[in-house]
Motif scaffolding. Structure first.
Motif, mmCIF file in Angstrom:
data_model
loop_
_atom_site.group_PDB
_atom_site.id
_atom_site.type_symbol
_atom_site.label_atom_id
_atom_site.label_comp_id
_atom_site.label_asym_id
_atom_site.label_seq_id
_atom_site.Cartn_x
_atom_site.Cartn_y
_atom_site.Cartn_z
ATOM 1 N N HIS A 121 11.110 22.816 -6.463
ATOM 2 C CA HIS A 121 11.460 22.981 -7.880
ATOM 3 C C HIS A 121 12.183 21.726 -8.380
ATOM 4 O O HIS A 121 13.402 21.726 -8.562
ATOM 5 C CB HIS A 121 12.351 24.217 -8.081
ATOM 6 N N THR A 122 11.433 20.673 -8.629
ATOM 7 C CA THR A 122 12.046 19.413 -9.052
ATOM 8 C C THR A 122 12.767 19.537 -10.394
ATOM 9 O O THR A 122 13.649 18.738 -10.692
ATOM 10 C CB THR A 122 11.006 18.278 -9.133
ATOM 11 N N GLN A 123 12.413 20.536 -11.194
ATOM 12 C CA GLN A 123 13.079 20.706 -12.485
ATOM 13 C C GLN A 123 14.561 21.046 -12.316
ATOM 14 O O GLN A 123 15.342 20.918 -13.249
ATOM 15 C CB GLN A 123 12.368 21.760 -13.351
ATOM 16 N N GLU A 175 15.830 11.095 -2.266
ATOM 17 C CA GLU A 175 15.133 11.794 -3.362
ATOM 18 C C GLU A 175 14.705 13.192 -2.916
ATOM 19 O O GLU A 175 13.529 13.530 -2.921
ATOM 20 C CB GLU A 175 13.939 10.987 -3.863
ATOM 21 N N TRP A 176 15.683 13.998 -2.560
ATOM 22 C CA TRP A 176 15.416 15.339 -2.039
ATOM 23 C C TRP A 176 15.492 16.369 -3.155
ATOM 24 O O TRP A 176 16.284 16.269 -4.066
ATOM 25 C CB TRP A 176 16.386 15.666 -0.905
ATOM 26 N N ASP A 177 14.623 17.369 -3.048
ATOM 27 C CA ASP A 177 14.633 18.465 -4.019
ATOM 28 C C ASP A 177 15.872 19.316 -3.788
ATOM 29 O O ASP A 177 16.064 19.851 -2.692
ATOM 30 C CB ASP A 177 13.396 19.352 -3.871
ATOM 31 N N ARG A 230 16.929 16.353 -8.425
ATOM 32 C CA ARG A 230 16.647 15.659 -7.174
ATOM 33 C C ARG A 230 17.895 14.909 -6.775
ATOM 34 O O ARG A 230 18.423 14.123 -7.547
ATOM 35 C CB ARG A 230 15.489 14.689 -7.348
#
Length: 146
Positions: free
Chosen positions: A59-61, A52-54, A64
């Motif tokens: 900026h997760t939008q 679950e890496w950005d 992931r």
């Protein structure tokens, strides 16, 4: 990244995923299966170093990524995981609706993996080899994308 750091990350992520066994169906169950069986499913990449890496740090939008594996010598694999509902018609929609939804999921899966691979390439700066894989409940093995 030093091999000692890679091994430590691998141990931590595997322990977390192995201990989280209450999600027995769906996407997380597939991720768990892939990590726990990765030595057989992705033998060229024995270490899992991110979960679950950005895609764009902070900026997760922008998305992931699911998993990153490495061989510890400069080769990396990005693996995107999706659960495709293979069941029959249910009360929430027709079989056509389900087919359409599943086709969208497959398309998104095939688009995400190479996009996230490009982002990883930028993040790493240098790597000997980078590969993108997809894994779903429709496949026994992760599929490499070319």
């Amino acid at each position: 990244m030093e091999l000692s750091e890679i091994r430590r990350r691998d141990q931590v992520i595997r322990a977390y995923i192995e201990g989280r066994d209450w999600d027995s169906i769906g996407e997380y169950a597939l991720k768990r299966q892939l990590v726990l069986e990765s030595r057989r499913l992705l033998p060229d990449y024995p270490y899992v170093i991110d979960d679950e890496w950005d895609v764009e740090p902070g900026h997760t939008q922008h998305g992931r990524g699911d998993l990153i594996f490495t061989d510890g010598r400069g080769c990396f694999a990005v693996v995107e995981v999706k659960y495709i509902d293979l069941g029959g018609v249910n009360r929430t929609g027709s079989s056509r609706t389900k087919r359409t939804r599943n086709n969208r999921k497959r398309k998104k899966l095939r688009e995400q993996a190479p996009k996230y691979l490009d982002c990883l390439a930028v993040k790493l700066g240098t790597a000997i080899r980078l590969e993108a894989y997809i894994f779903s409940n429709q496949n026994d093995l992760p599929q490499q994308l070319v």
